[in-house]
Design an enzyme around this catalytic site. Structure first.
Site, PDB file in Angstrom:
ATOM      1  N   GLY A  41       5.182   3.727  -6.041  1.00  0.00           N
ATOM      2  CA  GLY A  41       4.238   3.636  -4.805  1.00  0.00           C
ATOM      3  C   GLY A  41       4.821   4.589  -3.589  1.00  0.00           C
ATOM      4  O   GLY A  41       5.800   5.075  -3.591  1.00  0.00           O
ATOM      5  N   CYS A  42       3.789   4.866  -2.793  1.00  0.00           N
ATOM      6  CA  CYS A  42       4.040   5.776  -1.820  1.00  0.00           C
ATOM      7  C   CYS A  42       5.020   5.167  -0.668  1.00  0.00           C
ATOM      8  O   CYS A  42       5.871   5.771  -0.488  1.00  0.00           O
ATOM      9  CB  CYS A  42       2.537   6.092  -1.206  1.00  0.00           C
ATOM     10  SG  CYS A  42       1.486   4.596  -0.659  1.00  0.00           S
TER      11      CYS A  42
END
Length: 350
Positions: free
Chosen positions: A157-158
């Site tokens: 995930g970012c």
């Protein structure tokens, strides 16, 4: 021979950036664009920036068909909503296609944890356990799960990417305590995807700034904890609080940690970062406070660390800035593809 790549879900922001990056890549090319929409879509109409770069046939989306994808591609990027990837990945893997999944379906290391976080059963627990977590700077050579040659890569995930890269050197060099880690994070609205949502319209967000999600219960928190626990060698449970910025792209995280003792200096902190990332082409250690403006459109993450003293107290404060759609999604996916196929990780990204 170039690497033939399929993109499943090309009409979202991550899909667009995957196409854009692969069209620039010297050793790879997009060969199959698979959409869940019923009718074929000309992606040059969907994304006019692709005009003149895709052929008439190459611009049209095709059905999501594992056999057809296997005939056309060596690797498939799954830019699908959460839970959709686990329904497709097994067939692709069985057909000999390498898979890089940009959803959360293979990021967590147990089906039970996934079910607790996403409130739905995991239907591909076998592949979940064998998936390689694709954060190259920390885990490219993980024992038993190296990136090179991997068949299934879970693209992080970012928010977890930025948090792990900012915190890992401090834990691995035993400079900060592993308790009471506070992550104050902010992202542009593109982090919520391309689908129209009234509360995310720029006219709604402009002039605003606020936190969102359940305090202490955001779905990225277990992923961050998982990465930090791997680095530390024991359980780490940070508190993660996300905020929404009135901009389109970018992530900035400000992270507060307790020094392990009173002897920790700023020089120690900087040396730990330099030791961890001296050979990492996408990590920039900057001597100023990072700003999302400086990483926009790149696969770089800018890091900074220092000591903050106030009264009788001292905190270690770490900062990370990056583009949530590039290093936080599509750029990191291409970086992972490069690592899987033994190419320089910078190929097509610098």
């Amino acid at each position: 021979m170039p690497i033939d790549a399929a993109i499943v879900g090309p009409t979202g922001y991550t899909g667009f950036h995957l196409i854009d990056l692969l069209l620039r890549h010297p050793e790879a090319r997009p060969t199959y664009l698979a959409s869940r929409r019923a009718e074929p879509i000309d992606l040059r109409n969907e994304f006019p920036a692709l005009g003149g770069r895709l052929s008439d046939a190459g611009a049209l989306t095709r059905p999501i068909d594992a056999a057809a994808i296997a005939d056309a591609a060596d690797v498939a990027f799954l830019a699908l909503p959460h839970t959709a990837s686990m329904a497709l990945a097994p067939a692709l893997l069985d057909a000999g296609v390498r898979v890089i999944d940009l959803s959360a379906d293979y990021r967590l290391q147990s089906a039970e944890l996934f079910e607790n976080v996403y409130a739905t059963p995991h239907t591909d627990a076998g592949n979940l356990l064998s998936a390689v977590y694709g954060l190259p700077e920390l885990f490219r050579d993980a024992p038993g799960a190296p990136l090179r040659g991997a068949t299934l890569v879970a693209n992080p995930g970012c928010y977890p990417t930025a948090a792990a890269l900012a915190i890992a050197p401090l834990l691995s060099h035993s400079l900060t305590k592993s308790q009471s880690i506070l992550i104050n994070a902010a992202s542009g609205v593109s982090g919520a995807g391309r689908s129209a949502k009234t509360h995310l319209l720029m006219s709604e967000r402009f002039g605003g700034y606020g936190a969102y999600g359940k305090l202490g219960g955001h779905r990225h928190q277990p992923e961050i904890a998982q990465s930090l626990s791997r680095v530390a060698g024991h359980g780490v449970s940070p508190l993660f609080v996300p905020h929404l910025l009135p901009v389109d792209v970018g992530i900035l995280e400000t992270i507060y940690l307790d020094p392990v003792d009173g002897d920790v200096t700023e020089a120690d902190l900087v040396e730990a970062y330099q030791d961890a990332y001296a050979d990492e082409p996408f990590v920039r250690l900057v001597d100023h406070l990072p700003d999302i403006k400086h990483v926009r459109g790149t696969n770089f993450v800018d890091l900074h660390v220092g000591l903050a003293r106030f009264g009788e107290s001292t905190k270690v404060v770490a900062f990370a800035a990056m583009d949530n759609l590039i290093k936080g999604a599509s750029g990191q996916a291409v970086q992972n593809m490069n690592a899987v196929f033994g190419l320089p990780e910078t190929c097509g990204l610098i």
